[in-house]
Design an enzyme around this catalytic site. Structure first.
Site, short mmCIF file in Angstrom:
data_model
loop_
_atom_site.label_atom_id
_atom_site.label_comp_id
_atom_site.label_asym_id
_atom_site.label_seq_id
_atom_site.Cartn_x
_atom_site.Cartn_y
_atom_site.Cartn_z
N ARG A 159 9.21 -15.96 -4.32
CA ARG A 159 10.55 -15.35 -4.22
C ARG A 159 11.57 -16.19 -4.99
NH1 ARG A 159 9.34 -13.75 2.08
NH2 ARG A 159 8.38 -11.76 1.58
N GLN A 162 31.52 -1.33 -15.12
CA GLN A 162 32.95 -1.04 -14.89
C GLN A 162 33.82 -1.62 -16.00
OE1 GLN A 162 33.30 0.95 -12.38
NE2 GLN A 162 35.52 1.18 -12.43
N GLU A 170 8.83 -8.11 -3.82
CA GLU A 170 8.54 -9.42 -3.19
C GLU A 170 9.25 -9.57 -1.84
OE1 GLU A 170 7.44 -12.74 -5.24
OE2 GLU A 170 7.17 -11.75 -7.17
N SER A 198 6.86 -3.29 3.82
CA SER A 198 7.44 -4.38 4.60
C SER A 198 6.52 -4.84 5.73
CB SER A 198 8.78 -3.93 5.20
OG SER A 198 9.72 -3.70 4.16
N TRP A 222 2.21 -0.03 -6.14
CA TRP A 222 3.32 -0.76 -6.79
C TRP A 222 2.85 -2.11 -7.32
CZ3 TRP A 222 6.18 3.21 -6.87
CH2 TRP A 222 6.43 3.97 -5.73
N GLU A 248 0.85 -1.20 0.00
CA GLU A 248 0.00 0.00 0.00
C GLU A 248 0.88 1.24 0.00
OE1 GLU A 248 -2.68 -0.35 3.32
OE2 GLU A 248 -3.75 -2.00 2.33
N GLY A 308 33.43 3.98 -19.87
CA GLY A 308 32.48 5.03 -20.26
C GLY A 308 31.32 4.50 -21.10
N ASP A 359 6.59 -17.09 -0.08
CA ASP A 359 7.61 -18.14 0.12
C ASP A 359 7.90 -18.87 -1.19
OD1 ASP A 359 7.99 -17.71 2.80
OD2 ASP A 359 6.74 -19.39 3.48
N1 CAA Z 1 4.31 -19.09 6.16
C1 CAA Z 1 3.20 -19.30 6.91
N2 CAA Z 1 2.85 -18.52 7.95
C2 CAA Z 1 3.66 -17.46 8.22
C3 CAA Z 1 4.81 -17.18 7.47
C4 CAA Z 1 5.13 -18.04 6.42
N3 CAA Z 1 6.23 -17.83 5.66
N4 CAA Z 1 5.41 -16.08 7.98
C5 CAA Z 1 4.65 -15.68 9.01
N5 CAA Z 1 3.59 -16.53 9.15
C6 CAA Z 1 2.55 -16.49 10.17
C7 CAA Z 1 3.16 -16.58 11.57
O1 CAA Z 1 3.32 -17.93 11.97
C8 CAA Z 1 2.13 -15.86 12.42
O2 CAA Z 1 1.03 -16.72 12.64
P1 CAA Z 1 0.41 -16.95 14.13
O3 CAA Z 1 -0.13 -15.65 14.58
O4 CAA Z 1 -0.62 -18.01 13.92
O5 CAA Z 1 1.56 -17.39 14.97
C9 CAA Z 1 1.64 -14.77 11.46
O6 CAA Z 1 1.91 -15.23 10.13
C10 CAA Z 1 2.31 -13.43 11.68
O7 CAA Z 1 3.69 -13.64 11.54
P2 CAA Z 1 4.78 -12.59 12.04
O8 CAA Z 1 4.49 -12.25 13.47
O9 CAA Z 1 6.11 -13.13 11.68
O10 CAA Z 1 4.39 -11.33 11.14
P3 CAA Z 1 5.06 -9.91 11.03
O11 CAA Z 1 4.00 -8.89 11.05
O12 CAA Z 1 6.21 -9.81 11.99
O13 CAA Z 1 5.62 -9.92 9.50
C11 CAA Z 1 7.17 -10.30 7.73
C12 CAA Z 1 6.48 -10.82 8.99
C13 CAA Z 1 8.08 -11.44 7.32
C14 CAA Z 1 7.97 -9.05 7.99
C15 CAA Z 1 6.08 -10.05 6.63
O14 CAA Z 1 5.28 -8.93 6.95
C16 CAA Z 1 6.67 -9.83 5.26
O15 CAA Z 1 7.02 -10.82 4.57
N6 CAA Z 1 6.78 -8.57 4.81
C17 CAA Z 1 7.18 -8.27 3.44
C18 CAA Z 1 5.98 -8.17 2.54
C19 CAA Z 1 6.34 -8.44 1.12
O16 CAA Z 1 7.09 -9.33 0.77
N7 CAA Z 1 5.71 -7.66 0.22
C20 CAA Z 1 5.90 -7.85 -1.18
C21 CAA Z 1 4.66 -7.47 -1.92
S1 CAA Z 1 4.48 -8.28 -3.44
C22 CAA Z 1 5.43 -7.49 -4.59
O17 CAA Z 1 6.34 -6.77 -4.31
C23 CAA Z 1 5.15 -7.96 -5.93
C24 CAA Z 1 5.10 -7.26 -7.20
O18 CAA Z 1 4.23 -6.47 -7.58
C25 CAA Z 1 5.98 -7.81 -8.24
#
Ligand code: CAA
Length: 381
Positions: free
Chosen positions: A243, A336, A363, A132, A156, A127, A340, A240
């Protein structure tokens, strides 16, 4: 057992994508970079080859390609143009949550029609004020009878607004944080759904990036993927997987950086000999080669874990982070080596550097990948 060979089918697919890249993508990449135009014809040609949305399962009349197949193709397409590859990759990003969490009925309803033409999907998580920290999203979902009503903005978004279907993540209860998120499929023509193309990107200018606007967009509850409240986990599980193709694209781009450098260094003379006879240049070529080979094996390993249904969160984060950092360094060194000439757009290497920067950001930034890896290290104790 460890098997380092590709199947005959995979070798054929690799050959097909390599030839298409050489004949179609490479000659046109610079023009699309300059014009920022959407390469509609190229997407249609990829569809004609049968390689667009190729991860859609066979049960929906798709090819049902696995992750290893996907990364083999991705490396080839990105060799020609990372921006054009991003269009194809982001469509897989858009279909993956449906493949992971959709019912059989939803898969047939949303995925089968995509295969009928050069159609695209999109994934809307980020958004204007949240990238992140995905769980802090502000896009709201409310319920009215059998419908979900969406309000807010997504930023984005690759293929945003062009895509026939967009998987949108929205919060129905911000107090519940990540547990208050749902994932829902929005169709292109939904009333109240509009988009604004984002101009002026540093690189990957052939790929279409937009802001999405949801103004009381009404979609049936039947479009919700999984349970309400599972949306955040669906997004994480999707990333997951997706990426890994970002890593593959980075390897392809780095391979191009090496090939361009190798060619230039064999032709350019300095101190009475081609510069590939000078040790400092040889070292750069060797560093690029080491990075490419290492990143490719980590990418293949992550893909193998995905295909075998094994845990892959850490491996895909390592592949994405390592490969994109490696490719950034390779593109930088390619400039590099060219001196130039590398700094002007007469040669393709300055575009490689502008394009690859985004691989370290989208991602999940490489800082987020390191956080994911560090958490996995710490909690494995
Ligand atoms: N698989 C399954 N469950 C997961 C998980 C995973 N990989 N990662 C976290 N969870 C679950 C956790 O187990 C937790 O569940 P419970 O409450 O049941 O225990 C819940 O999700 C929350 O997890 P966290 O407390 O770890 O969450 P967080 O708020 O700390 O965030 C983070 C974790 C890894 C930072 C996540 O927010 C993240 O990946 N951020 C980056 C977002 C991103 O990649 N954006 C890209 C957008 S897409 C793009 O760019 C594409 C484009 O247009 C080309």
């Amino acid at each position: 057992m460890i098997n380092f060979s590709l199947s005959d089918e995979q070798k054929q697919m690799q050959q097909l994508a390599r030839q298409f890249t050489r004949d179609v993508i490479v000659p046109q990449a610079a023009a699309f970079d300059r014009s920022e135009a959407f390469p509609k014809e190229i997407v249609a040609q990829v569809h004609d080859l049968g390689l667009l949305n190729a991860i859609i399962p066979e049960s929906c009349s798709g090819l049902g390609l696995g992750m290893l197949d996907e990364v083999i193709l991705g490396e080839e397409f990105a060799y020609g143009c990372m921006g054009i590859y991003t269009i194809l990759m982001a469509s897989d990003l858009g279909t993956t949550p449906i493949i992971l969490a959709g019912t059989e009925e939803q898969k047939k309803r949303f995925l089968s029609p995509l295969l009928k033409g050069p159609n695209l999907a999109a994934f809307a998580l980020s958004e204007p004020d949240n990238g992140s920290d995905a769980a802090a999203m502000k896009t709201r979902a409310s319920f009215d009878g059998d419908d979900v009503i969406l309000n807010g903005n997504k930023m984005w978004i690759t293929n945003g607004g062009l895509a026939d279907i967009t998987v949108v993540f929205a919060s129905f209860d911000p107090d519940l944080k990540h547990k208050g998120v749902l994932a829902v499929v929005v169709e292109k023509d939904a009333p109240g759904f509009s988009h604004q193309k984002i101009h002026g990107k540093m690189g990957q200018r052939a790929s279409w990036t937009a802001e999405l606007i949801f103004d009381n967009v009404r979609v049936p509850k039947a479009n919700i993927l999984g349970e309400v409240g599972e949306g955040f986990k669906i997004a994480m599980k999707t990333l997951d997987k997706t990426r890994v193709p970002v890593a593959a694209g980075s390897v392809g781009l780095a391979r191009r950086a090496l090939d361009e450098s190798n060619k230039y260094a064999s032709e350019r003379l300095a101190f009475g000999k081609p510069i590939n006879q000078i040790q400092s240049i040889q070292i750069k070529l060797a560093e690029m080669k080491m990075g490419i080979e290492t990143a490719r094996w980590q990418t293949f390993y992550a893909a193998w874990l995905v295909d075998n249904g094994m845990p892959h969160t850490e491996a895909s984060a390592i592949a994405k982070c390592y490969a994109s950092d490696m490719a950034f360094n390779a593109a930088n060194e390619a400039i590099q080596v060219h001196g130039g000439y590398g700094y002007v757009n007469e040669y393709p290497v300055e575009k490689l550097l502008r394009d690859v920067k985004l691989n370290q950001i989208y991602e999940g930034t490489n800082e987020i990948q390191r956080l994911v890896i560090a958490r996995s290290v710490i909690y494995s104790l």
